[in-house]
Design a protein around this motif. Structure first.
Motif, PDB file in Angstrom:
ATOM      1  N   VAL A 125       1.021  -1.217   0.082  1.00 35.01           N
ATOM      2  CA  VAL A 125       0.094  -0.191  -0.289  1.00 35.01           C
ATOM      3  C   VAL A 125       0.814   1.088  -0.047  1.00 35.01           C
ATOM      4  O   VAL A 125       0.354   2.125  -0.897  1.00 35.01           O
ATOM      5  CB  VAL A 125      -0.982   0.029   1.143  1.00 35.01           C
ATOM      6  CG1 VAL A 125      -1.497   1.300   1.323  1.00 35.01           C
ATOM      7  CG2 VAL A 125      -2.096  -1.156   1.094  1.00 35.01           C
ATOM      8  N   THR A 126       2.005   1.177   0.689  1.00 39.83           N
ATOM      9  CA  THR A 126       2.896   2.356   0.703  1.00 39.83           C
ATOM     10  C   THR A 126       3.241   2.551  -0.509  1.00 39.83           C
ATOM     11  O   THR A 126       3.299   3.978  -1.080  1.00 39.83           O
ATOM     12  CB  THR A 126       4.110   2.132   1.655  1.00 39.83           C
ATOM     13  OG1 THR A 126       3.578   2.005   3.227  1.00 39.83           O
ATOM     14  CG2 THR A 126       5.249   3.075   1.516  1.00 39.83           C
ATOM     15  N   GLN A 127       3.922   1.696  -1.285  1.00 42.52           N
ATOM     16  CA  GLN A 127       4.401   1.822  -2.705  1.00 42.52           C
ATOM     17  C   GLN A 127       3.189   2.280  -3.825  1.00 42.52           C
ATOM     18  O   GLN A 127       3.458   3.261  -4.425  1.00 42.52           O
ATOM     19  CB  GLN A 127       4.986   0.918  -3.253  1.00 42.52           C
ATOM     20  CG  GLN A 127       5.627   0.759  -4.727  1.00 42.52           C
ATOM     21  CD  GLN A 127       6.761   1.887  -4.451  1.00 42.52           C
ATOM     22  OE1 GLN A 127       7.712   2.032  -3.658  1.00 42.52           O
ATOM     23  NE2 GLN A 127       6.777   2.807  -5.646  1.00 42.52           N
ATOM     24  N   GLU A 128       1.973   1.598  -3.709  1.00 39.71           N
ATOM     25  CA  GLU A 128       1.046   2.036  -4.448  1.00 39.71           C
ATOM     26  C   GLU A 128       0.406   3.463  -4.242  1.00 39.71           C
ATOM     27  O   GLU A 128       0.195   4.358  -5.120  1.00 39.71           O
ATOM     28  CB  GLU A 128       0.124   1.059  -4.389  1.00 39.71           C
ATOM     29  CG  GLU A 128      -1.125   1.326  -5.397  1.00 39.71           C
ATOM     30  CD  GLU A 128      -0.629   1.101  -6.794  1.00 39.71           C
ATOM     31  OE1 GLU A 128      -1.316   1.545  -7.831  1.00 39.71           O
ATOM     32  OE2 GLU A 128       0.406   0.650  -7.045  1.00 39.71           O
ATOM     33  N   LEU A 129       0.447   3.716  -3.002  1.00 42.47           N
ATOM     34  CA  LEU A 129      -0.253   5.372  -2.748  1.00 42.47           C
ATOM     35  C   LEU A 129       0.833   6.203  -3.295  1.00 42.47           C
ATOM     36  O   LEU A 129       0.597   7.355  -3.793  1.00 42.47           O
ATOM     37  CB  LEU A 129      -0.371   5.355  -1.131  1.00 42.47           C
ATOM     38  CG  LEU A 129      -1.665   4.577  -0.499  1.00 42.47           C
ATOM     39  CD1 LEU A 129      -1.800   4.892   0.754  1.00 42.47           C
ATOM     40  CD2 LEU A 129      -3.012   5.024  -1.422  1.00 42.47           C
TER      41      LEU A 129
END
Length: 478
Positions: free
Chosen positions: A375-379
């Motif tokens: 989620v960190t990377q995608e956000l």
């Protein structure tokens, strides 16, 4: 095909064919539908159940499905005008009449029509949710001994201990109450700390759901302006002096809607100023796990550095997982904890144990850390995509702050672009945005919109949504 889309597609096809059958006539068997549409028996069962829930078919165990008779007479209209007097009679003596206005919340909960790009969402899109991990956690939770029994009123001990570690500092499991999500925790905290008719200090702009809770409890939200670094301590101190308030609600990390994060000196100042005023700080730590960079350490919670019990901390698992995993926590120390506990018990008794067990299974599994990293990377990718698209296609919209966490951008509209007219025009162009007005407790200084990059399928949809917004603005200004 994904099971959920298969069910929706089959239900749509069956609905289109219902006119071929007379009311009460039997539909083809499940086996025939499986062969005709090349779907699984489970898909057929769920599609028929969906039509039954809409009153279009009637299923009879062992006999099959039949077209429902929808030719029923409309019920006679009643006279509900008496309710106007009944609902307003108790406000005559209230210093601050209670009002329930959920419009600012419903904007982020309402699903737009099919084909509309959803920039107004407040939760992760299904492609970002840990659906498999959630399903596995729920299945394991249901098999735990005692999983369907009554949990402790404060919440499962192990789950409280996990939240205590997340809050940090010297916070212990004994100082944690498990709640039905962050909204429930905010409601409990405001009811516990501020009696009806009194002021409560809020950031300006701020989360509409909190403003709705405050007003429904008969409180008077008093705005304290923010800048790029969050709430301004000098104005907070002045607001305490001017109003005599005993509560301030603050989002120190990735504030909604501005995305600001309080620097170290302001974090200490907020707690110090509240302590000097004999007031509480409600710390809404909703976005801690929505960080965009996993390399830099996050600042500790306000509660972690508060030995005196000034801070009542609110957090939840909902934003980082799914809107339906409504498991959160309140952290507090001192006599206020007992008041919070009493209100929590009176309002809801307890959070269902299977949901608590599932939350424990999820955060204790290897899938949890993988999900957080993903989620960190995608956000971050989505934020960068939206920021670039806005700069390219919407240069007249001001973006004063690029957030390092959270799930949205906060954009100021030019004075020549009316906010009220933009929303319906954008919707006609195929993009739904959140209006800025509900985020202000008083008159806003300018028009704003909030664009979420978490509620869409991916970067391509973000770019398309910004292009549609360009079309809407051109229609208004061309």
């Amino acid at each position: 095909m994904h099971e959920r889309s298969s069910v929706a597609g089959l239900a749509k096809s069956l609905k289109a064919e219902l006119n071929r059958y007379s009311p009460g006539e039997k539909l083809p068997s499940s086996r025939a539908l499986v062969e005709r549409y090349r779907v699984s028996p489970v898909t057929v069962t769920r599609a028929l159940a969906q039509l039954a829930s809409e009153g279009l078919v009637v299923t009879r165990p062992g006999a099959g499905a039949y077209r429902a008779d929808t030719r029923t007479a409309a019920p006679a209209a009643g006279d509900t005008s008496w309710q106007e007097l009944a609902l307003s009679a108790d406000t005559a003596t209230e210093l601050v009449p209670r009002s329930v206005d959920a419009s600012g919340v419903l904007v982020t909960l309402a699903a737009p029509p099919p084909g509309v790009v959803e920039f107004n969402g407040g939760y992760l899109h299904p492609v970002l949710q840990p659906e498999r991990a959630l399903a596995a956690a729920l299945a394991r939770a249901g098999r735990r001994p005692g999983a369907w029994g009554r949990p402790p009123a404060d919440g499962l001990t192990d789950l409280r201990a996990w939240f205590a570690r997340e809050v940090g500092g010297s916070v212990t499991a004994a100082e944690i109450l498990i709640t039905a999500g962050g909204q429930s925790a905010l409601t409990t905290a405001l009811r516990a700390l501020a009696p009806p008719g009194t002021p409560v200090l809020v950031e300006s702009p701020t989360y509409p759901g909190m403003l709705a809770v405050a007003r429904s409890a008969g409180l008077r939200p008093v705005p304290v302006p923010t800048d790029a670094d969050g709430i301004r301590p000098d104005l907070l101190e002045a607001a305490f002096r001017a109003t005599g308030a005993r509560v301030v609600v603050c989002q120190p990390l990735f504030q909604n809607p501005t995305g600001a994060a309080l620097p170290v000196e302001r974090r200490a100042a907020v707690v110090r100023i509240a302590r000097a005023a004999g007031a509480f700080v409600i710390e809404d730590d909703f976005a801690r796990r929505l960080v965009h960079e996993d390399s830099a350490p996050l600042p500790p919670t306000l509660a972690a550095d508060d030995p005196d019990g000034v801070v009542v901390h609110v957090c939840s698992l909902t934003k980082i997982t799914s809107a339906s995993l409504r498991v959160g926590a309140l952290a507090a120390r001192g006599p206020v904890l007992e008041r919070l506990r009493a209100i929590q018990v009176v309002d809801s008794f307890f959070v269902p144990r299977p949901l608590q067990e599932a939350a424990l299974e999820l955060v204790g599994s290897p899938a949890w850390s993988r999900h957080l990293r993903a989620v960190t990377q995608e956000l971050k990718n989505r934020r960068d995509t939206m920021t670039g698209a806005v700069a390219l296609h919407l240069p007249e919209l001001a973006l004063p702050h690029i957030p390092s966490g959270g799930y949205h951008l906060w954009l100021r509209l030019p004075d020549t672009l009316p906010e009220a007219a933009l929303l319906p025009t954008a919707l006609r162009a195929g993009v739904a945005v959140a209006p800025g007005r509900p985020y202000f407790a008083a008159e806003p200084p300018a028009g704003h919109i909030r664009l979420s990059f978490a509620g869409v399928a991916g970067p391509a949809e973000i770019i398309e949504g910004v292009r549609r917004l360009r079309t809407a603005i051109d229609e208004l200004t061309g």
